[in-house]
Design a protein around this motif. Structure first.
Motif, PDB file in Angstrom:
ATOM      1  N   HIS A  95      41.160  49.312  32.415  1.00  0.00           N
ATOM      2  CA  HIS A  95      41.900  49.208  33.669  1.00  0.00           C
ATOM      3  C   HIS A  95      42.326  50.637  33.983  1.00  0.00           C
ATOM      4  CE1 HIS A  95      44.128  47.309  36.828  1.00  0.00           C
ATOM      5  NE2 HIS A  95      45.292  47.751  36.388  1.00  0.00           N
ATOM      6  N   HIS A  96      42.032  51.136  35.180  1.00  0.00           N
ATOM      7  CA  HIS A  96      42.012  52.578  35.397  1.00  0.00           C
ATOM      8  C   HIS A  96      43.359  53.196  35.756  1.00  0.00           C
ATOM      9  CE1 HIS A  96      37.790  52.477  34.734  1.00  0.00           C
ATOM     10  NE2 HIS A  96      37.556  51.685  35.780  1.00  0.00           N
ATOM     11  N   THR A  97      44.462  52.534  35.395  1.00  0.00           N
ATOM     12  CA  THR A  97      45.757  53.203  35.457  1.00  0.00           C
ATOM     13  C   THR A  97      45.801  54.254  34.356  1.00  0.00           C
ATOM     14  OG1 THR A  97      46.783  51.628  33.947  1.00  0.00           O
ATOM     15  CG2 THR A  97      46.893  51.123  36.317  1.00  0.00           C
ATOM     16  N   TYR A  98      46.746  55.188  34.483  1.00  0.00           N
ATOM     17  CA  TYR A  98      46.849  56.213  33.446  1.00  0.00           C
ATOM     18  C   TYR A  98      47.252  55.596  32.107  1.00  0.00           C
ATOM     19  CZ  TYR A  98      47.859  60.422  30.895  1.00  0.00           C
ATOM     20  OH  TYR A  98      47.846  61.407  29.924  1.00  0.00           O
ATOM     21  N   GLU A  99      48.225  54.692  32.148  1.00  0.00           N
ATOM     22  CA  GLU A  99      48.751  54.124  30.900  1.00  0.00           C
ATOM     23  C   GLU A  99      47.667  53.383  30.120  1.00  0.00           C
ATOM     24  OE1 GLU A  99      51.860  55.133  33.666  1.00  0.00           O
ATOM     25  OE2 GLU A  99      50.105  53.813  33.910  1.00  0.00           O
ATOM     26  N   CYS A 100      46.925  52.514  30.786  1.00  0.00           N
ATOM     27  CA  CYS A 100      45.876  51.751  30.099  1.00  0.00           C
ATOM     28  C   CYS A 100      44.757  52.667  29.628  1.00  0.00           C
ATOM     29  CB  CYS A 100      45.313  50.669  31.015  1.00  0.00           C
ATOM     30  SG  CYS A 100      46.407  49.263  31.265  1.00  0.00           S
ATOM     31  N   SER A 101      44.369  53.611  30.468  1.00  0.00           N
ATOM     32  CA  SER A 101      43.275  54.513  30.104  1.00  0.00           C
ATOM     33  C   SER A 101      43.639  55.362  28.888  1.00  0.00           C
ATOM     34  CB  SER A 101      42.935  55.425  31.286  1.00  0.00           C
ATOM     35  OG  SER A 101      42.483  54.683  32.394  1.00  0.00           O
ATOM     36  N   ALA A 102      44.828  55.958  28.908  1.00  0.00           N
ATOM     37  CA  ALA A 102      45.248  56.806  27.791  1.00  0.00           C
ATOM     38  C   ALA A 102      45.331  56.005  26.498  1.00  0.00           C
ATOM     39  CB  ALA A 102      46.598  57.456  28.115  1.00  0.00           C
ATOM     40  N   ARG A 103      45.889  54.809  26.574  1.00  0.00           N
ATOM     41  CA  ARG A 103      45.984  53.966  25.375  1.00  0.00           C
ATOM     42  C   ARG A 103      44.607  53.577  24.856  1.00  0.00           C
ATOM     43  NH1 ARG A 103      47.362  48.101  26.663  1.00  0.00           N
ATOM     44  NH2 ARG A 103      45.185  48.320  27.315  1.00  0.00           N
ATOM     45  N   ASP A 104      43.726  53.156  25.742  1.00  0.00           N
ATOM     46  CA  ASP A 104      42.413  52.682  25.307  1.00  0.00           C
ATOM     47  C   ASP A 104      41.586  53.799  24.690  1.00  0.00           C
ATOM     48  OD1 ASP A 104      43.273  50.307  26.345  1.00  0.00           O
ATOM     49  OD2 ASP A 104      41.831  50.224  27.986  1.00  0.00           O
ATOM     50  N   ILE A 105      41.656  54.991  25.267  1.00  0.00           N
ATOM     51  CA  ILE A 105      40.928  56.125  24.692  1.00  0.00           C
ATOM     52  C   ILE A 105      41.482  56.462  23.310  1.00  0.00           C
ATOM     53  CG2 ILE A 105      40.447  58.590  24.952  1.00  0.00           C
ATOM     54  CD1 ILE A 105      40.491  58.074  28.031  1.00  0.00           C
ATOM     55  N   PHE A 135      45.770  50.189  41.353  1.00  0.00           N
ATOM     56  CA  PHE A 135      44.606  49.327  41.535  1.00  0.00           C
ATOM     57  C   PHE A 135      44.411  48.910  42.985  1.00  0.00           C
ATOM     58  CE2 PHE A 135      42.932  44.987  41.954  1.00  0.00           C
ATOM     59  CZ  PHE A 135      41.668  45.176  41.430  1.00  0.00           C
ATOM     60  N   PHE A 136      43.155  48.861  43.399  1.00  0.00           N
ATOM     61  CA  PHE A 136      42.790  48.207  44.656  1.00  0.00           C
ATOM     62  C   PHE A 136      41.383  47.643  44.506  1.00  0.00           C
ATOM     63  CE2 PHE A 136      41.313  52.578  45.167  1.00  0.00           C
ATOM     64  CZ  PHE A 136      40.048  52.414  45.688  1.00  0.00           C
ATOM     65  N   ASP A 137      41.063  46.615  45.240  1.00  0.00           N
ATOM     66  CA  ASP A 137      39.727  46.042  45.218  1.00  0.00           C
ATOM     67  C   ASP A 137      38.751  47.023  45.857  1.00  0.00           C
ATOM     68  OD1 ASP A 137      40.315  43.568  44.015  1.00  0.00           O
ATOM     69  OD2 ASP A 137      41.059  42.769  45.918  1.00  0.00           O
ATOM     70  N   TRP A 140      37.026  51.655  42.673  1.00  0.00           N
ATOM     71  CA  TRP A 140      38.242  52.212  42.068  1.00  0.00           C
ATOM     72  C   TRP A 140      37.935  52.776  40.686  1.00  0.00           C
ATOM     73  CZ3 TRP A 140      42.098  49.918  38.397  1.00  0.00           C
ATOM     74  CH2 TRP A 140      43.247  50.724  38.294  1.00  0.00           C
ATOM     75  N   CYS A 141      38.059  54.082  40.557  1.00  0.00           N
ATOM     76  CA  CYS A 141      37.945  54.761  39.259  1.00  0.00           C
ATOM     77  C   CYS A 141      39.312  55.107  38.696  1.00  0.00           C
ATOM     78  CB  CYS A 141      37.131  56.046  39.398  1.00  0.00           C
ATOM     79  SG  CYS A 141      35.433  55.815  39.940  1.00  0.00           S
ATOM     80  N   GLY A 142      40.323  55.081  39.559  1.00  0.00           N
ATOM     81  CA  GLY A 142      41.683  55.360  39.119  1.00  0.00           C
ATOM     82  C   GLY A 142      41.831  56.751  38.537  1.00  0.00           C
ATOM     83  N   VAL A 143      42.687  56.863  37.527  1.00  0.00           N
ATOM     84  CA  VAL A 143      42.967  58.159  36.908  1.00  0.00           C
ATOM     85  C   VAL A 143      42.527  58.184  35.446  1.00  0.00           C
ATOM     86  CG1 VAL A 143      44.777  58.887  38.495  1.00  0.00           C
ATOM     87  CG2 VAL A 143      45.362  57.392  36.573  1.00  0.00           C
TER      88      VAL A 143
END
Length: 233
Positions: A95-105, A135-137, A140-143
């Motif tokens: 999920h391309h929010t910063y929080e989810c991306s940083a955690r997943d990486i 997020f938007f439909d 979306w690549c987010g951050v």
């Protein structure tokens, strides 16, 4: 055949053949990923996936090994089948929010075996609208790109590069032992200036995207798929 044809699954396949990577974990959501069937066809054993924000079952109809209805994946990570497990290749399409991306990486790197690779999708948004932090439909690549750059510049002993295909696929290679860290010492010195420039941006996502646009080759260590294919063949 154009570069647009080559996708994240092709890149995972090249890495698996070149480096002998035989086990695979995918971290994604119900609205990201979409290439798990291709990963299974590559013959990884085990070939597993963790899906969060599971608002609906994946359209491919294939098994989901670990799932969470929301952003929290703590219970998945504590699952006896996953706890302490490592994989040769971990693919992250968060999920391309910063929080989810940083955690997943971060979690992907923790679970990848020494000598293995983390592949991160959506590291090169095609335009500013796609890089919206919320997020938007739609496209979306987010951050995710910012979380990826923060991680690799924050760990300068790592080797990484980014393939300019399929919205940008970041490749993080995990060193094997202290020898690799010594080998990468000069590389770490070379990125200090770039790290300082990037960290000065802080949490200003507009400024981060501006920096990405003007300095993407240096920040991402960008290569095209044709070059990657030649180097890994």
């Amino acid at each position: 055949m154009t570069l647009d044809y080559w996708n994240k699954a092709h890149i995972c396949g090249l890495l698996s053949v070149r480096f002998g990577l035989t086990s695979y974990l995918e971290i994604n959501t119900s609205t990201t990923g979409f290439r798990y069937a291709e990963a299974r066809q590559l013959g990884f054993q085990p070939c597993m996936r963790l899906v969060y924000r599971t608002t609906e079952l994946p359209l491919d109809g294939l098994p989901v090994d670990f799932s969470s209805a929301d952003d929290d994946i703590a219970a998945c990570l504590k699952d006896a089948r996953l706890k302490g497990q490592t994989f040769d290749l971990v693919f992250v399409d968060p999920h391309h929010t910063y929080e989810c991306s940083a955690r997943d990486i971060k979690e992907a790197f923790r679970m990848v075996s020494p000598g293995g690779a983390v592949v991160v999708h959506d590291c090169l948004p095609p335009h500013r609208a796609a890089a919206n932090p919320s997020f938007f439909d739609g496209e979306w690549c987010g951050v995710t790109y910012k979380a990826y750059i923060d991680f690799v510049l924050g760990n300068p002993d790592l080797d990484y590069f980014t393939v300019d295909a399929d919205y940008g696929c970041g490749i993080i290679l995990k060193p094997i032992g202290i020898g690799a860290k010594i080998k990468n010492w000069l590389r770490a010195r070379r990125v200090r200036e770039l790290k300082g420039e990037w960290q000065a941006i802080g949490d200003d996502f507009d400024a981060a995207f501006d920096k990405l646009v003007t300095d993407k080759t240096r920040l991402l260590r960008l290569v095209d798929f044709s070059l990657l294919r030649r180097k890994l063949s």
